[in-house]
Design an enzyme around this catalytic site. Structure first.
Site, PDB file in Angstrom:
ATOM      1  N   GLY A 125       3.919  -4.456   4.395  1.00 26.10           N
ATOM      2  CA  GLY A 125       2.768  -5.220   4.893  1.00 26.10           C
ATOM      3  C   GLY A 125       2.481  -6.441   4.044  1.00 26.10           C
ATOM      4  CD  GLU A 126       1.713  -7.748  -1.972  1.00 28.22           C
ATOM      5  OE1 GLU A 126       1.372  -8.649  -2.749  1.00 28.22           O
ATOM      6  OE2 GLU A 126       1.790  -6.548  -2.303  1.00 28.22           O
ATOM      7  CB  ALA A 127       7.137  -8.214   2.487  1.00 31.63           C
TER       8      ALA A 127
END
Length: 143
Positions: A64-66
């Site tokens: 999700g952060e990527a």
């Protein structure tokens, strides 16, 4: 993507093209769509499970952060800038044991200094597994 300036930007900067990092490759991430308006990727559950056989919460946060950061960098590239993550939070709603998940980042705020994206992780039935919010700081690109 073409070399022409995007219609939403008055500047002549080329949109950044997503490149997978080492962790993304190990997790089996695949990019389906990439634009300022939306970034979509998939990831298999297999290979990303914790010891109880469920999709690992850390895997959800990592992917999700990527995806949220990629969306921010694409926006930043329209201004000749780069993006660095400064905050991420997530709520896990349900888990998965198999199949693949889809990760979709859409903008909440696209500024000249900060961006905020909502990132949804859903299963093959379209059920929400995790909701993330990520904020990125936009900075001048250092070569």
């Amino acid at each position: 993507m073409s070399d022409a300036a995007p219609h939403h930007s008055p500047t002549e900067h080329e949109l950044w093209k997503i490149t997978l990092g080492e962790l993304d490759e190990k997790m089996g991430v695949r990019i389906l769509e990439e634009s300022v308006e939306r970034v979509v990727a998939t990831m298999p559950v297999e290979g990303n499970r914790q010891s109880f056989g469920l999709l690992h919460g850390g895997a959800s946060l990592a992917v999700g952060e990527a995806v949220g950061s990629w969306a921010a960098v694409i926006h930043a590239s329209t201004m000749g800038k780069m993006a660095v993550g400064i905050d991420v939070s997530a709520t896990h709603h349900r888990s998965a044991r198999e199949g693949q998940v889809t990760i979709t980042a859409t903008p909440i705020h696209l500024g000249g200094t900060l961006t905020t994206h909502e990132v949804l992780i859903t299963n093959e039935a379209g059920q929400r597994l995790c909701t993330l919010r990520i904020t990125n700081l936009l900075r001048k690109h250092k070569h």
